[in-house]
Design a protein around this motif. Structure first.
Motif, PDB file in Angstrom:
ATOM      1  N   GLY A  17       0.788  -1.228   0.000  1.00  0.00           N
ATOM      2  CA  GLY A  17       0.000   0.000   0.000  1.00  0.00           C
ATOM      3  C   GLY A  17       0.821   1.280   0.000  1.00  0.00           C
ATOM      4  N   ALA A  18       2.132   1.163  -0.059  1.00  0.00           N
ATOM      5  CA  ALA A  18       2.984   2.358  -0.054  1.00  0.00           C
ATOM      6  C   ALA A  18       3.724   2.446  -1.383  1.00  0.00           C
ATOM      7  N   GLY A  19       4.172   3.636  -1.719  1.00  0.00           N
ATOM      8  CA  GLY A  19       4.939   3.837  -2.940  1.00  0.00           C
ATOM      9  C   GLY A  19       6.351   3.309  -2.792  1.00  0.00           C
ATOM     10  N   PRO A  20       7.164   3.480  -3.815  1.00  0.00           N
ATOM     11  CA  PRO A  20       8.540   2.971  -3.771  1.00  0.00           C
ATOM     12  C   PRO A  20       9.351   3.659  -2.677  1.00  0.00           C
ATOM     13  N   ARG A  21      10.220   2.901  -2.000  1.00  0.00           N
ATOM     14  CA  ARG A  21      11.044   3.448  -0.924  1.00  0.00           C
ATOM     15  C   ARG A  21      12.413   3.892  -1.436  1.00  0.00           C
ATOM     16  N   PHE A  22      12.758   3.457  -2.643  1.00  0.00           N
ATOM     17  CA  PHE A  22      14.096   3.721  -3.152  1.00  0.00           C
ATOM     18  C   PHE A  22      14.024   4.358  -4.535  1.00  0.00           C
ATOM     19  N   THR A  23      15.104   5.011  -4.894  1.00  0.00           N
ATOM     20  CA  THR A  23      15.236   5.563  -6.237  1.00  0.00           C
ATOM     21  C   THR A  23      15.822   4.496  -7.154  1.00  0.00           C
ATOM     22  N   THR A  24      15.191   4.285  -8.294  1.00  0.00           N
ATOM     23  CA  THR A  24      15.770   3.391  -9.294  1.00  0.00           C
ATOM     24  C   THR A  24      16.661   4.226 -10.206  1.00  0.00           C
ATOM     25  N   GLU A  25      17.929   3.823 -10.299  1.00  0.00           N
ATOM     26  CA  GLU A  25      18.881   4.619 -11.072  1.00  0.00           C
ATOM     27  C   GLU A  25      18.898   4.211 -12.538  1.00  0.00           C
ATOM     28  N   SER A  26      18.802   2.900 -12.769  1.00  0.00           N
ATOM     29  CA  SER A  26      18.748   2.396 -14.139  1.00  0.00           C
ATOM     30  C   SER A  26      18.319   0.936 -14.094  1.00  0.00           C
ATOM     31  N   ALA A  27      17.976   0.408 -15.254  1.00  0.00           N
ATOM     32  CA  ALA A  27      17.669  -1.020 -15.371  1.00  0.00           C
ATOM     33  C   ALA A  27      18.452  -1.589 -16.541  1.00  0.00           C
ATOM     34  N   LEU A  28      18.743  -2.884 -16.463  1.00  0.00           N
ATOM     35  CA  LEU A  28      19.424  -3.580 -17.560  1.00  0.00           C
ATOM     36  C   LEU A  28      18.603  -4.830 -17.856  1.00  0.00           C
ATOM     37  N   ILE A  29      17.996  -4.861 -19.027  1.00  0.00           N
ATOM     38  CA  ILE A  29      17.019  -5.894 -19.346  1.00  0.00           C
ATOM     39  C   ILE A  29      17.473  -6.676 -20.581  1.00  0.00           C
ATOM     40  N   ALA A  30      17.317  -7.985 -20.528  1.00  0.00           N
ATOM     41  CA  ALA A  30      17.633  -8.805 -21.700  1.00  0.00           C
ATOM     42  C   ALA A  30      16.623  -8.506 -22.812  1.00  0.00           C
ATOM     43  N   GLU A  31      17.134  -8.380 -24.023  1.00  0.00           N
ATOM     44  CA  GLU A  31      16.269  -8.092 -25.189  1.00  0.00           C
ATOM     45  C   GLU A  31      15.000  -8.936 -25.191  1.00  0.00           C
ATOM     46  N   GLY A  65      17.272 -12.342 -16.728  1.00  0.00           N
ATOM     47  CA  GLY A  65      17.374 -11.245 -17.692  1.00  0.00           C
ATOM     48  C   GLY A  65      16.868  -9.908 -17.184  1.00  0.00           C
ATOM     49  N   VAL A  66      16.801  -9.737 -15.874  1.00  0.00           N
ATOM     50  CA  VAL A  66      16.261  -8.496 -15.305  1.00  0.00           C
ATOM     51  C   VAL A  66      17.159  -8.034 -14.154  1.00  0.00           C
ATOM     52  N   LEU A  67      17.767  -6.862 -14.333  1.00  0.00           N
ATOM     53  CA  LEU A  67      18.587  -6.267 -13.268  1.00  0.00           C
ATOM     54  C   LEU A  67      18.249  -4.786 -13.163  1.00  0.00           C
ATOM     55  N   ALA A  68      18.449  -4.237 -11.985  1.00  0.00           N
ATOM     56  CA  ALA A  68      18.292  -2.791 -11.834  1.00  0.00           C
ATOM     57  C   ALA A  68      19.221  -2.323 -10.729  1.00  0.00           C
ATOM     58  N   ILE A  69      19.579  -1.054 -10.813  1.00  0.00           N
ATOM     59  CA  ILE A  69      20.393  -0.434  -9.760  1.00  0.00           C
ATOM     60  C   ILE A  69      19.499   0.500  -8.959  1.00  0.00           C
ATOM     61  N   GLY A  70      19.459   0.264  -7.649  1.00  0.00           N
ATOM     62  CA  GLY A  70      18.717   1.161  -6.766  1.00  0.00           C
ATOM     63  C   GLY A  70      19.695   1.992  -5.962  1.00  0.00           C
ATOM     64  N   ARG A  71      19.193   3.075  -5.395  1.00  0.00           N
ATOM     65  CA  ARG A  71      20.032   3.941  -4.573  1.00  0.00           C
ATOM     66  C   ARG A  71      19.345   4.086  -3.221  1.00  0.00           C
ATOM     67  N   ARG A  72      20.135   3.890  -2.167  1.00  0.00           N
ATOM     68  CA  ARG A  72      19.529   3.962  -0.832  1.00  0.00           C
ATOM     69  C   ARG A  72      19.538   5.391  -0.303  1.00  0.00           C
ATOM     70  N   PRO A  73      18.504   5.764   0.432  1.00  0.00           N
ATOM     71  CA  PRO A  73      18.482   7.091   1.047  1.00  0.00           C
ATOM     72  C   PRO A  73      19.419   7.111   2.254  1.00  0.00           C
ATOM     73  N   ALA A  74      19.551   8.263   2.896  1.00  0.00           N
ATOM     74  CA  ALA A  74      20.338   8.346   4.123  1.00  0.00           C
ATOM     75  C   ALA A  74      19.747   7.370   5.134  1.00  0.00           C
ATOM     76  N   PRO A  75      20.601   6.621   5.846  1.00  0.00           N
ATOM     77  CA  PRO A  75      20.080   5.616   6.770  1.00  0.00           C
ATOM     78  C   PRO A  75      19.282   6.257   7.904  1.00  0.00           C
TER      79      PRO A  75
END
Lengths: 275, 275
Positions: B49-63, B101-111
Motif C-alpha cells: 500500500g505504499a509507494g517505492p522506498r528507493f530511487t531506481t537509477e537504471s535497469a538492464l534488461i535482456a532483449e 534477464g532483469v537487473l536494476a540499480i537502486g540507490r539507498r536514502p540516508a540511513p
C-alpha cells in the motif's frame, strides 16, 4: 578402527568420493554422501533414541580432524575403513574444497513403501507428506523441522527430490538420516496410503478453507505440502482438509520449508495444549 | 521510457552492473542491485500500500524480456535509463549468467536510526529485531516472513548483514525493498531504542523461560532473534522476556528464518484471536 593413510588422489579406494558434485547430478545409486561432523554422528550413531538407519561404507577424514573425531570414529564397526588424507589430496579427490574435512559414504537399504512405513507407526502419529517439492534446500529444511517437532515420518511422492542428496542431508542437519521416510509414486498414491492407514490429511494452501490453528487434529494426522509456485494440485486438495496460514496479504506467500515449520508448530502445540 | 540498446560489454554506462559478484563482497556503496521481475516490480512500484522506498537509477534488461516487461518498465520515471542488451553481452558485463534477464540499480536514502523508525510506527506495532544474523539467506528469509505476516519494521544491529545485499533481496522476494528497516549499532543500543519507544521485547531462545504461545503480547511488541549457533547474548536475554518454541528435544534447534516465521505466526494469531 583401521585408519588408512591415503596420499594418492587417484587411489582406487577413494572412487566413491571422486567428483562428488558431478555425481550429485546423476545420483550416487545405492550410495549417498554424508558431510560434516554432525551429519556423520547421526549416520554412525543414529538419533531420536534409535540406532543407525544406514550402513556406513567408509569415511574420508582430513588429517587435521582425526584426533578431534577419534571417539566418533571408534564408534564405527571395526571393518569400516577410515581413509585419512591431507587437505589437498581430499580436495583433489572430491573436486572442491571440503572445509569441514569430514565425508562418509552411506548405503541405503531397499526402499520402503509409504503403506509399509505408515503401518509401522504408533496409533497416534504425525507425518509430513510432500508432493512435487523438488528443491534440495526445501526438502532438507522440511526434514530438519520435522525432526525438531518430533514428527514420526516423511512421505514424498516421486516428483520430490531425494532426501539423501548430499545438500539435502546437509541442510537437514542430518535429519534425513534419522527420520523414517518413503519416496515414490504419485501424489494420489500417497494419499491412498494415508487414507488406508487411517490418517486425516491437512493440505496447506493459501486457498485453504480454514485457518491452520482452527483445524481439529486426528490421532493420525498428515500435513501435506506442495511446491512453491504451483502448489498442490486441485485433485489432491479435493481429497484433504485444506488449511491456510493467516497472513497480511498483498505479499508473496511463505517458503515451503517455513510453512512446514509453522504447520508442525501449530499441530504439536495443539496436541500439547489440547486446544 | 528511453530504451537504450547496448552492444559493447565495455560500455561505461553499464559500470554499476560490472562484476556484480565480486562487488557483492566489498559492497556497492550507496547503490544496490535488484534482480528478477518480482523484485524489480517492488523496487519500482513499492508494496504494502505504499509507494517505492528507493530511487531506481537504471535497469538492464535482456532483449528477449523487454516486450513482456513493457508495462512495468513504463512505470519507471521518464529519466531513468533502461539499457537493453543481448543475453551474451549481459552475462559478460555481470560476470555470470543472468537467467532471469532483469537487473536494476537502486540507490539507498540516508540511513534511518532505530529510534527514528520506531517513532514513526503506529501505537499498535509488531517489529522483528535481529542481533548478529549475518547470513544473507537468513536475513532475506526473515524479511520475507516479516512482510508475509504484516510486521511493521525490521531492526538489525551492526553485526547483521545488509538486507540490501543482492542475495538477501532475492531470498526476501523483494521484502527488504518494501519493509522499513534500520541497521547499525550494538544489540544493546537496539534494545535501548525499543525500550524508549515503549516496546515489549520477546527474545526467542531454546532456553526461553516461557513457551512462545503462552506469552502475552503488548500493543508494541518486538520479536528478538540471534544467530544460529551462538544465539542471543546473555546481556540481551536479561533485558527481554525470553520465550522458547516447544520442540521434540534431542535434535538440533530450528533455523533462524524458520523460527522467525513461527514467532510471527504465533504473534499475529494471538492478536487475531485475542488468545
Amino acid at each position: 578402527m583401521p585408519l588408512i593413510p591415503v596420499t594418492d588422489p587417484d587411489d582406487p579406494c577413494l572412487a566413491p568420493y571422486r567428483a562428488v558434485r558431478e555425481r550429485d547430478v546423476v545420483g550416487h545409486g545405492e550410495r549417498f554422501v554424508a558431510e560434516g561432523e554432525v551429519v556423520l554422528r547421526l549416520l554412525v550413531e543414529g538419533g531420536r533414541g534409535a540406532g543407525p538407519r544406514f550402513t556406513t561404507e567408509s569415511a574420508l577424514i582430513a588429517e587435521a580432524r582425526v584426533a578431534a573425531l577419534s571417539e566418533l570414529l571408534s564408534a564405527l564397526p571395526g571393518h569400516v575403513p577410515v581413509y585419512v588424507a591431507g587437505r589437498e589430496v581430499m580436495d583433489a579427490v572430491v573436486g572442491f574444497p571440503i572445509h569441514r574435512g569430514v565425508l562418509a559414504i552411506g548405503r541405503r537399504p531397499a526402499p520402503e513403501t509409504a503403506a509399509g512405513l505408515l503401518a509401522r507407526l504408533p496409533e497416534r502419529a504425525l507425518v509430513v507428506a510432500l508432493s512435487g517439492v523438488s528443491n534440495h534446500d526445501n526438502v532438507g529444511g522440511i526434514f530438519r523441522n520435522a525432526a525438531a517437532f518430533g514428527a514420526d515420518a516423511v512421505l514424498l511422492d516421486g516428483a520430490c527430490c531425494d532426501p539423501l542428496y548430499r545438500k539435502a542431508i546437509r541442510v537437514s542437519v542430518g535429519a534425513s538420516l534419522v527420520l523414517p521416510f518413503a519416496r515414490g509414486g504419485s501424489g494420489a498414491a500417497l494419499l491412498d496410503a494415508l487414507d488406508g492407514a487411517g490418517f486425516d490429511t491437512l493440505a496447506l494452501s493459501p486457498a485453504g478453507a480454514q485457518e491452520l490453528g482452527d483445524a481439529a487434529l486426528a490421532d493420525r494426522t498428515a500435513l501435506l505440502l506442495g511446491a512453491e509456485g504451483p502448489g498442490l494440485s486441485a485433485d489432491l486438495m479435493a481429497r484433504a482438509t485444506t488449511v491456510r496460514i493467516a497472513m497480511a496479504g498483498g505479499f508473496d506467500s511463505l517458503n515451503v520449508a517455513t510453512t512446514s515449520g509453522i504447520a508442525l508448530y501449530a499441530a504439536t502445540r495443539s496436541r500439547l495444549t489440547g486446544a
